[in-house]
Structure formats: structure tokens, C-alpha cells
Motif scaffolding. Structure first.
Motif, PDB file in Angstrom:
ATOM      1  N   GLU A  32     -14.452  30.947  -4.621  1.00  0.00           N
ATOM      2  CA  GLU A  32     -15.160  32.060  -5.272  1.00  0.00           C
ATOM      3  C   GLU A  32     -15.879  32.943  -4.253  1.00  0.00           C
ATOM      4  N   ASP A  33     -16.209  32.392  -3.088  1.00  0.00           N
ATOM      5  CA  ASP A  33     -16.882  33.180  -2.049  1.00  0.00           C
ATOM      6  C   ASP A  33     -15.947  34.188  -1.392  1.00  0.00           C
ATOM      7  N   LEU A  34     -14.646  34.090  -1.697  1.00  0.00           N
ATOM      8  CA  LEU A  34     -13.662  34.946  -1.039  1.00  0.00           C
ATOM      9  C   LEU A  34     -13.175  36.078  -1.937  1.00  0.00           C
ATOM     10  N   SER A  35     -13.879  36.331  -3.018  1.00  0.00           N
ATOM     11  CA  SER A  35     -13.422  37.352  -3.968  1.00  0.00           C
ATOM     12  C   SER A  35     -13.305  38.728  -3.322  1.00  0.00           C
ATOM     13  N   GLY A  36     -14.182  39.021  -2.361  1.00  0.00           N
ATOM     14  CA  GLY A  36     -14.116  40.316  -1.689  1.00  0.00           C
ATOM     15  C   GLY A  36     -12.832  40.500  -0.898  1.00  0.00           C
ATOM     16  N   ILE A  37     -12.378  39.436  -0.257  1.00  0.00           N
ATOM     17  CA  ILE A  37     -11.117  39.488   0.488  1.00  0.00           C
ATOM     18  C   ILE A  37      -9.946  39.652  -0.468  1.00  0.00           C
ATOM     19  N   PHE A  38      -9.973  38.948  -1.588  1.00  0.00           N
ATOM     20  CA  PHE A  38      -8.881  39.035  -2.558  1.00  0.00           C
ATOM     21  C   PHE A  38      -8.724  40.459  -3.089  1.00  0.00           C
ATOM     22  N   LYS A  39      -9.822  41.193  -3.177  1.00  0.00           N
ATOM     23  CA  LYS A  39      -9.747  42.586  -3.639  1.00  0.00           C
ATOM     24  C   LYS A  39      -9.020  43.474  -2.635  1.00  0.00           C
ATOM     25  N   VAL A  93      -6.411  42.590  -0.576  1.00  0.00           N
ATOM     26  CA  VAL A  93      -5.041  42.264  -0.195  1.00  0.00           C
ATOM     27  C   VAL A  93      -4.052  42.556  -1.318  1.00  0.00           C
ATOM     28  N   ASP A  94      -2.795  42.750  -0.908  1.00  0.00           N
ATOM     29  CA  ASP A  94      -1.695  42.941  -1.863  1.00  0.00           C
ATOM     30  C   ASP A  94      -1.063  41.612  -2.256  1.00  0.00           C
ATOM     31  N   GLY A  95      -0.987  40.703  -1.282  1.00  0.00           N
ATOM     32  CA  GLY A  95      -0.285  39.447  -1.515  1.00  0.00           C
ATOM     33  C   GLY A  95      -1.060  38.256  -0.996  1.00  0.00           C
ATOM     34  N   LEU A  96      -0.741  37.094  -1.554  1.00  0.00           N
ATOM     35  CA  LEU A  96      -1.360  35.837  -1.143  1.00  0.00           C
ATOM     36  C   LEU A  96      -0.267  34.824  -0.857  1.00  0.00           C
ATOM     37  N   TYR A  97      -0.313  34.212   0.334  1.00  0.00           N
ATOM     38  CA  TYR A  97       0.548  33.078   0.641  1.00  0.00           C
ATOM     39  C   TYR A  97      -0.318  31.840   0.526  1.00  0.00           C
ATOM     40  N   LEU A  98      -0.090  31.083  -0.523  1.00  0.00           N
ATOM     41  CA  LEU A  98      -0.953  29.954  -0.850  1.00  0.00           C
ATOM     42  C   LEU A  98      -0.372  28.657  -0.316  1.00  0.00           C
ATOM     43  N   VAL A  99      -0.993  28.156   0.753  1.00  0.00           N
ATOM     44  CA  VAL A  99      -0.637  26.863   1.336  1.00  0.00           C
ATOM     45  C   VAL A  99      -1.877  25.987   1.246  1.00  0.00           C
ATOM     46  N   LEU A 100      -1.765  24.870   0.551  1.00  0.00           N
ATOM     47  CA  LEU A 100      -2.916  23.991   0.380  1.00  0.00           C
ATOM     48  C   LEU A 100      -2.973  22.955   1.494  1.00  0.00           C
ATOM     49  N   PRO A 101      -4.172  22.479   1.842  1.00  0.00           N
ATOM     50  CA  PRO A 101      -4.301  21.518   2.950  1.00  0.00           C
ATOM     51  C   PRO A 101      -3.500  20.246   2.682  1.00  0.00           C
ATOM     52  N   PRO A 102      -2.865  19.690   3.722  1.00  0.00           N
ATOM     53  CA  PRO A 102      -2.092  18.453   3.532  1.00  0.00           C
ATOM     54  C   PRO A 102      -3.011  17.269   3.270  1.00  0.00           C
ATOM     55  N   VAL A 103      -2.510  16.340   2.466  1.00  0.00           N
ATOM     56  CA  VAL A 103      -3.216  15.077   2.213  1.00  0.00           C
ATOM     57  C   VAL A 103      -2.277  13.963   2.638  1.00  0.00           C
ATOM     58  N   TRP A 104      -2.665  13.204   3.658  1.00  0.00           N
ATOM     59  CA  TRP A 104      -1.748  12.223   4.237  1.00  0.00           C
ATOM     60  C   TRP A 104      -1.761  10.906   3.475  1.00  0.00           C
ATOM     61  N   VAL A 105      -2.886  10.547   2.887  1.00  0.00           N
ATOM     62  CA  VAL A 105      -2.951   9.340   2.051  1.00  0.00           C
ATOM     63  C   VAL A 105      -3.318   9.803   0.651  1.00  0.00           C
ATOM     64  N   SER A 106      -2.307  10.009  -0.168  1.00  0.00           N
ATOM     65  CA  SER A 106      -2.528  10.621  -1.469  1.00  0.00           C
ATOM     66  C   SER A 106      -2.948   9.591  -2.505  1.00  0.00           C
ATOM     67  N   SER A 107      -3.600  10.090  -3.554  1.00  0.00           N
ATOM     68  CA  SER A 107      -4.049   9.271  -4.666  1.00  0.00           C
ATOM     69  C   SER A 107      -4.121  10.170  -5.887  1.00  0.00           C
ATOM     70  N   ARG A 108      -4.347   9.576  -7.046  1.00  0.00           N
ATOM     71  CA  ARG A 108      -4.505  10.384  -8.252  1.00  0.00           C
ATOM     72  C   ARG A 108      -5.676  11.363  -8.101  1.00  0.00           C
ATOM     73  N   GLU A 109      -6.746  10.891  -7.462  1.00  0.00           N
ATOM     74  CA  GLU A 109      -7.917  11.747  -7.282  1.00  0.00           C
ATOM     75  C   GLU A 109      -7.607  12.937  -6.372  1.00  0.00           C
ATOM     76  N   LYS A 114      -6.254  31.818 -10.191  1.00  0.00           N
ATOM     77  CA  LYS A 114      -7.091  32.526 -11.179  1.00  0.00           C
ATOM     78  C   LYS A 114      -7.864  33.653 -10.511  1.00  0.00           C
ATOM     79  N   LEU A 115      -8.434  33.377  -9.335  1.00  0.00           N
ATOM     80  CA  LEU A 115      -9.172  34.414  -8.616  1.00  0.00           C
ATOM     81  C   LEU A 115      -8.242  35.553  -8.213  1.00  0.00           C
ATOM     82  N   ALA A 116      -7.039  35.226  -7.768  1.00  0.00           N
ATOM     83  CA  ALA A 116      -6.065  36.258  -7.406  1.00  0.00           C
ATOM     84  C   ALA A 116      -5.759  37.151  -8.605  1.00  0.00           C
ATOM     85  N   GLU A 117      -5.634  36.545  -9.766  1.00  0.00           N
ATOM     86  CA  GLU A 117      -5.363  37.314 -10.980  1.00  0.00           C
ATOM     87  C   GLU A 117      -6.544  38.205 -11.337  1.00  0.00           C
TER      88      GLU A 117
END
Length: 295
Positions: free
Chosen positions: A59-66, A68-84, A98-101
Motif C-alpha cells: 500500500e505504501d507504493l500506490s504513488g509508483i503504481f499511478k 506506470v503502465d505495466g507491472l511485472y509481478l514476481v513474488l519472492p521465492p520460498v525455499w521451504v514451503s508450507s501451507r502458511e 488489487k492496488l494495480a487495478e
């Protein structure tokens, strides 16, 4: 479509996309937790605009989202995954979309993972959740599902620094591999042709290799024997139940066939495994060994 925000910009595929976009006259905003890191400084020297922050505080990045035209969304890797960790990743991904929208981003390209739809059976809130959220939103968007990264062979868990090839996957099951630079190139192609890709999900990878074929290629290129270490499924369950279930899924079902004809219609040549080893991989493996010898 000229101003692109790249998340995970100092990671493997994020940086590959950022540099490729910069080379093709896009204005790149590179999200990084640490603008002073060497990888961030290199991106800045190449022309990227560094944005300090992370997706957990999206939510702190809403100004940047305004801006830009496009977003390349890459989420941080998780090496030991779990349901959480799966649920946390899904929540962060959906909040970001949602913020991009809300801020009027024209197009979102989300980098998921090959077989995310099949994983949905035992990972009910994970990457496929984010895919559906994007494609059912009012945004224009697309999903790329990369295969296993060739660069992952350089991780300590594969053991190549110690003349081992530690394999957690089914021994005789062939899977697709891909070079992260190719992911960056294809991401750039998608942004350049975003209207043609709107609503599409693209499985992205190159030829199939079994673990033993990868081992043979490594031995040939390094000109020495390497010890093959097959990790038992029981051990995988002790380390990560979700990863163990992924291995079981690959063993029983495999991945759906990749549409190579579609990929080649946009990007005629991908980096082959042998080419990657010749140009990048073998040198990096030797560097790992030299560091290991000195420690």
C-alpha cells in the motif's frame, strides 16, 4: 506501454526482465528492499529507477503504481514451503493486483510456475489463486508459467560445489528447463504486444531432460564423474510436505505439454541446456567449487 514496474528486480528473473526492458527503451522502475546492494546499484547504472520497498508493504507504493503502465509481478521465492507460506504468498499477490487495478495500471504480467493448476489440488491457496484473481479482475493481464530454472543448479542444495548432483525429483521423469534470461526476453515481448497476450496463460520452457540426462551433460561439460544422490521421498516429506507432494505429482502425472509452436511464433530460439552450460553454467559451477575449496 513504456513505464514498467518490476518487482523482485534484483532476483534472477526480475533482473533479467529489467535489463531486457531497459535495452528495448522501456522506462523501468525496479522494486528492491536494498537500493545500496550491488545488484540494485548495477540496475541503476543501467538506467533503472530504483524504488525502495517490498510487496508486504504494497500500500505504501500506490504513488509508483499511478506512474506506470505495466507491472511485472514476481513474488519472492520460498525455499521451504508450507501451507502458511503459500497462503501468505497468495495474499501478497492478490493485494498487489488489487492496488494495480485501483491505480489504473494498464497491464499486469504475473510470473507463476509450471503446473500451478495441478498444484491447486494440494495447495488450495497459492500461485493458481493469484492467476485466477488477475484474470478475473478488470485489468488487462497475462500469466507466464516458467519451467525449472537452469540457474537453480547453482544453489547449494544441488551439491555441485562438492562434486555431487543431489536430485529431489523422480529419477526417470523428464521435465522442462529454462534459462532466466529467456524469461526476461519473453516478458519484454509480452509487454511489447500486451494486447495480443491479454487473458493468456503461457507455459514457458525448453526441451525435456531427465535428472540422469542432466547428470550426463554435467559430467561431459566438467569432464569428470559426479556422484548422483537421489533424495528419498520420505526425506522430502520431513523437509517440506508441499514440496514432497509436488514431487509425487510430477512422478504420477508430469506436466502438461508445452506449446513450443506458440512460443516459437514469438521467440524463435530459446537457450538450450548445453548452450547455457557452455556460456554460463560451467563457469559458475567452477566458481562455486573454488569458493568451497577456500572455505
Amino acid at each position: 506501454m513504456k513505464r514498467i514496474l518490476v518487482t523482485g528486480a534484483t532476483g534472477k528473473q526480475g533482473s533479467a526482465a529489467a535489463y531486457e526492458l531497459l535495452k528495448n527503451n522501456f522506462e523501468v522502475f525496479a522494486l528492491t528492499r536494498n537500493p545500496q546492494s550491488s545488484k540494485a546499484v548495477d540496475l541503476k547504472k543501467a538506467g533503472a529507477i530504483l524504488v525502495k520497498g517490498d510487496l508486504e508493504g504494497i500500500e505504501d507504493l500506490s504513488g509508483i503504481f499511478k506512474k506506470v503502465d505495466g507491472l511485472y509481478l514476481v513474488l519472492p521465492p520460498v525455499w521451504v514451503s508450507s501451507r502458511e507460506s503459500d497462503e501468505k504468498e497468495a495474499e501478497i499477490g492478490m493485494r498487489t493486483i488489487k492496488l494495480a487495478e485501483e491505480q489504473g495500471v494498464k497491464f499486469v504480467l504475473y510470473s507463476s510456475v509450471l503446473g500451478s493448476d495441478k498444484q491447486n489440488l494440494f495447495r488450495p491457496k497459492f500461485k493458481f489463486t493469484i492467476e485466477k484473481y488477475l484474470l478475473e479482475s478488470n485489468l488487462q493481464g497475462a500469466v507466464i508459467r516458467p519451467a525449472s530454472f537452469m540457474e537453480n543448479l547453482l544453489l547449494p542444495s544441488f551439491g555441485l560445489a562438492e562434486d555431487k548432483f543431489v536430485n529431489p525429483l523422480p529419477e526417470e521423469k523428464a521435465i522442462s528447463w529454462v534459462a532466466t534470461n529467456d524469461i526476461g526476453t519473453f516478458a519484454r515481448i509480452i509487454f511489447q504486444n500486451y494486447k495480443a497476450f491479454n487473458g493468456k496463460t503461457v507455459d514457458f520452457g525448453d526441451k525435456l531432460f531427465t535428472p540422469k540426462q542432466v547428470l550426463n551433460l554435467l559430467e561431459e561439460k566438467l569432464n569428470q564423474p559426479i556422484k548422483f544422490v537421489q533424495v528419498p521421498l520420505a526425506i522430502l516429506y520431513q523437509q517440506s510436505e508441499t514440496f514432497a507432494k509436488l514431487v509425487e505429482m510430477i512422478d504420477k502425472e508430469g506436466y502438461d505439454p508445452i506449446d513450443y509452436r506458440f512460443i516459437s511464433s514469438w521467440m524463435p530460439k530459446l537457450t538450450g541446456f548445453e548452450q547455457w552450460m557452455d556460456e554460463i553454467g560451467i563457469e559458475k559451477i567452477k566458481e562455486l567449487r573454488s569458493v568451497d575449496d577456500q572455505s
